[in-house]
Design a protein around this motif. Sequence first.
Motif, PDB file in Angstrom:
ATOM      1  N   LYS A 139       0.808  -1.224   0.000  1.00 34.79           N
ATOM      2  CA  LYS A 139       0.000   0.000   0.000  1.00 34.79           C
ATOM      3  C   LYS A 139       0.846   1.281   0.000  1.00 34.79           C
ATOM      4  CE  LYS A 139      -1.093  -0.180   5.020  1.00 34.79           C
ATOM      5  NZ  LYS A 139       0.191   0.164   5.533  1.00 34.79           N
ATOM      6  N   THR A 140       1.983   1.270   0.645  1.00 28.40           N
ATOM      7  CA  THR A 140       2.808   2.477   0.695  1.00 28.40           C
ATOM      8  C   THR A 140       3.693   2.581  -0.554  1.00 28.40           C
ATOM      9  OG1 THR A 140       2.817   2.306   3.086  1.00 28.40           O
ATOM     10  CG2 THR A 140       4.452   3.774   2.110  1.00 28.40           C
ATOM     11  N   ARG A 141       4.270   1.457  -0.972  1.00 30.94           N
ATOM     12  CA  ARG A 141       5.123   1.511  -2.157  1.00 30.94           C
ATOM     13  C   ARG A 141       4.329   1.971  -3.379  1.00 30.94           C
ATOM     14  NH1 ARG A 141       6.708   0.712  -6.464  1.00 30.94           N
ATOM     15  NH2 ARG A 141       4.727  -0.286  -6.996  1.00 30.94           N
ATOM     16  N   THR A 142       3.102   1.496  -3.494  1.00 27.88           N
ATOM     17  CA  THR A 142       2.276   1.814  -4.669  1.00 27.88           C
ATOM     18  C   THR A 142       2.006   3.308  -4.808  1.00 27.88           C
ATOM     19  OG1 THR A 142       1.168  -0.256  -4.200  1.00 27.88           O
ATOM     20  CG2 THR A 142       0.166   1.115  -5.858  1.00 27.88           C
ATOM     21  N   ILE A 143       1.715   3.967  -3.686  1.00 24.77           N
ATOM     22  CA  ILE A 143       1.335   5.382  -3.786  1.00 24.77           C
ATOM     23  C   ILE A 143       2.527   6.236  -4.214  1.00 24.77           C
ATOM     24  CG2 ILE A 143       1.692   5.995  -1.336  1.00 24.77           C
ATOM     25  CD1 ILE A 143      -1.123   7.201  -3.710  1.00 24.77           C
ATOM     26  N   TYR A 144       3.740   5.743  -3.927  1.00 26.94           N
ATOM     27  CA  TYR A 144       4.907   6.499  -4.360  1.00 26.94           C
ATOM     28  C   TYR A 144       5.071   6.485  -5.882  1.00 26.94           C
ATOM     29  CZ  TYR A 144       6.483   8.102   0.133  1.00 26.94           C
ATOM     30  OH  TYR A 144       6.565   8.784   1.315  1.00 26.94           O
ATOM     31  N   PHE A 146       2.608   7.035  -7.836  1.00 26.84           N
ATOM     32  CA  PHE A 146       1.787   8.200  -8.188  1.00 26.84           C
ATOM     33  C   PHE A 146       2.551   9.499  -7.900  1.00 26.84           C
ATOM     34  CE2 PHE A 146      -1.150  11.412  -6.361  1.00 26.84           C
ATOM     35  CZ  PHE A 146      -1.789  11.800  -7.525  1.00 26.84           C
ATOM     36  N   HIS A 147       3.118   9.586  -6.699  1.00 22.98           N
ATOM     37  CA  HIS A 147       3.842  10.816  -6.338  1.00 22.98           C
ATOM     38  C   HIS A 147       5.031  11.054  -7.273  1.00 22.98           C
ATOM     39  CE1 HIS A 147       1.327  11.444  -2.939  1.00 22.98           C
ATOM     40  NE2 HIS A 147       1.760  10.397  -2.245  1.00 22.98           N
ATOM     41  N   LEU A 148       5.719   9.988  -7.607  1.00 21.81           N
ATOM     42  CA  LEU A 148       6.887  10.130  -8.482  1.00 21.81           C
ATOM     43  C   LEU A 148       6.464  10.566  -9.886  1.00 21.81           C
ATOM     44  CD1 LEU A 148       9.968   9.892  -8.727  1.00 21.81           C
ATOM     45  CD2 LEU A 148       9.670   7.519  -9.373  1.00 21.81           C
ATOM     46  N   GLU A 186      16.483  19.438  -3.750  1.00 22.68           N
ATOM     47  CA  GLU A 186      16.596  20.914  -3.837  1.00 22.68           C
ATOM     48  C   GLU A 186      15.250  21.607  -3.656  1.00 22.68           C
ATOM     49  OE1 GLU A 186      17.972  21.498  -7.801  1.00 22.68           O
ATOM     50  OE2 GLU A 186      19.979  20.719  -7.371  1.00 22.68           O
ATOM     51  N   GLY A 187      14.176  20.829  -3.665  1.00 19.78           N
ATOM     52  CA  GLY A 187      12.839  21.409  -3.522  1.00 19.78           C
ATOM     53  C   GLY A 187      12.241  21.820  -4.847  1.00 19.78           C
ATOM     54  N   ALA A 188      12.796  21.266  -5.958  1.00 17.09           N
ATOM     55  CA  ALA A 188      12.298  21.650  -7.286  1.00 17.09           C
ATOM     56  C   ALA A 188      11.240  20.697  -7.822  1.00 17.09           C
ATOM     57  CB  ALA A 188      13.471  21.724  -8.265  1.00 17.09           C
ATOM     58  N   GLY A 189      10.807  19.753  -7.014  1.00 18.18           N
ATOM     59  CA  GLY A 189       9.903  18.704  -7.508  1.00 18.18           C
ATOM     60  C   GLY A 189       8.418  19.025  -7.375  1.00 18.18           C
ATOM     61  N   GLY A 190       8.077  20.265  -7.031  1.00 13.16           N
ATOM     62  CA  GLY A 190       6.663  20.625  -6.896  1.00 13.16           C
ATOM     63  C   GLY A 190       6.043  19.984  -5.656  1.00 13.16           C
ATOM     64  N   ASP A 191       4.718  20.006  -5.606  1.00 15.05           N
ATOM     65  CA  ASP A 191       4.008  19.498  -4.419  1.00 15.05           C
ATOM     66  C   ASP A 191       4.341  18.027  -4.147  1.00 15.05           C
ATOM     67  OD1 ASP A 191       2.886  21.935  -4.235  1.00 15.05           O
ATOM     68  OD2 ASP A 191       0.950  21.371  -5.129  1.00 15.05           O
ATOM     69  N   HIS A 192       4.366  17.249  -5.230  1.00 16.98           N
ATOM     70  CA  HIS A 192       4.592  15.816  -5.027  1.00 16.98           C
ATOM     71  C   HIS A 192       6.063  15.506  -4.726  1.00 16.98           C
ATOM     72  CE1 HIS A 192       0.500  14.492  -5.856  1.00 16.98           C
ATOM     73  NE2 HIS A 192       0.455  15.554  -6.645  1.00 16.98           N
ATOM     74  N   GLU A 194       7.771  17.406  -2.907  1.00 21.17           N
ATOM     75  CA  GLU A 194       7.831  17.753  -1.486  1.00 21.17           C
ATOM     76  C   GLU A 194       7.253  16.617  -0.630  1.00 21.17           C
ATOM     77  OE1 GLU A 194       9.702  20.074  -1.116  1.00 21.17           O
ATOM     78  OE2 GLU A 194       9.469  20.414   1.030  1.00 21.17           O
ATOM     79  N   ILE A 195       6.192  16.019  -1.138  1.00 21.11           N
ATOM     80  CA  ILE A 195       5.591  14.872  -0.439  1.00 21.11           C
ATOM     81  C   ILE A 195       6.614  13.742  -0.325  1.00 21.11           C
ATOM     82  CG2 ILE A 195       3.931  12.973  -0.785  1.00 21.11           C
ATOM     83  CD1 ILE A 195       1.896  15.094  -1.704  1.00 21.11           C
TER      84      ILE A 195
END
Lengths: 304, 186
Positions: A139-144, A146-148, A186-192, A194-195
């Motif tokens: 469940k946790t690996r899968t949502i990453y 999406f974030h990636l 560096e914080g350049a990855g947008g909202d996701h 940052e997540i």
Amino acid sequence: MKADKSRRLEHEDYSAAALEFGLKDVIENHPEAKNHGIGIRDVLSVFGASPATAGVLVWKDLVSGQMDADRMDYLLRDAYHAGVQYGRYDLDRVVQTIRLCPDPETRGHHIGVDEDGIHAVEGLLIARFMMFTQLYFHKTRTIYDFHLAECMRHLLTKNGGEFPPTRNISKFLQWDDWKVLGRIAEGAGGDHGEIIRTRQHYRPVFMTPEVASDDDLLRATELEEKLKALGCIARDAEKSWYKSGPDEIKVWRTSGGTAKSVPLATLSPVVNGLTKVNQRRLYVPISERKAANEIIQKNEEKKK
Amino acid sequence: MSDKSPSNLDRYALIALIADRLGEKQRLGKKALQKIVHLLQEFGEVRTGYRFSFYTYGPYSTELAGDLDLVAAKGGVSVAYNSSDNYYLISSTSRTKQVVEKGESFIKPNKTKIDKVLDKFGGRLAKDLELVSTIAYVRRYAPDEFANDQTLARLVKELKPKYEDDEIKSAMAEVKKFLREGGRHS
């Protein structure tokens, strides 16, 4: 062969382009490859349908089939690196019992397994099933995933949210782990991005059983609609984790003095009992978890 | 073509519908189902969501194979192995119509397209479907070769040497006619 430019580029297209870009010289000038008359075109032909593909279809099974080398390798490697035992099986025995089976229909051959290799192959398929349910579709690996994907879309904004096309393969290859992780750090990855950086991933609020009934799936769809305003996203266990590849694994079986290849599932109650996992999970941003649970509870009460 | 991707239930409904239409009478096997769905996608422009790769027996989708297993496990279709002939026979069950109904929102708007392909290719043997499906695959991945009859025939023959030249030419002509009559570019 000129490719259809209108279709979306898939990972096989990038694999082919990367091979040609980075390994052409190595393949064409390697003494073993030269001895066997293998050139870059022969290697690339396993990725598509071309005249050259005709001669290598049987080998395609070894690259992208039910018992392909990649799958056999990654199960063991992923299990080792993830620190789990699920992915282990008797690789040596599987390799010993793999064979080419004559195919009267195509007048060629296909990859199969000797009858005494059935249990070794069962071990491989069970390992794949366990790795899928316990690791790949965790469940946790899968949502990453999406974030990636969302983070990459953000990082590639200048390129319309997509990777450089295969004709710019060197630019595509620059998007390696170091570059992506560096941008995220560096914080350049947008909202996701940052997540990912802060590990504040979306949380699951609803999931069907691993083998969901039609009613389970309908319920998930209904809830997804109700949770839409909270930013709900659904993840499906769509990957066919065991019966993938051209038809099923074939067993070369001798009976009554004649031999023929028959599907493994007809000889193995273990394999026959494995069913595709079609679980659906609903996730919401961590900040919306409480609100989502309330909506789900209300929905349950209404149903009672 | 609708932009909406079919849901799992939609895809199960499509499999059930094909089993219901072609089932036992037409000896629908696993290979024939693969080719029919491929043709629905390529010629019927039904957005099934399945990805097909080219293997020994022609275009094949692992996701479709998995969905068939799942629908069979739920009793939505029957998949029975015939050991003497060494093939699987897919047919409808008492639950098939229910499975179709659950994907009604997908089936209904695509009904005409589905009927067109099933009416044309539904009764064919798996071997014939394999040839037509190979032509469809070439059309998708090598449109230049598809446009030229000579290069198309050569490519199909090299991919599928088991077919005679006449069989290939006749299948090509049939496909192109079907596409022309459907009003699509061939």
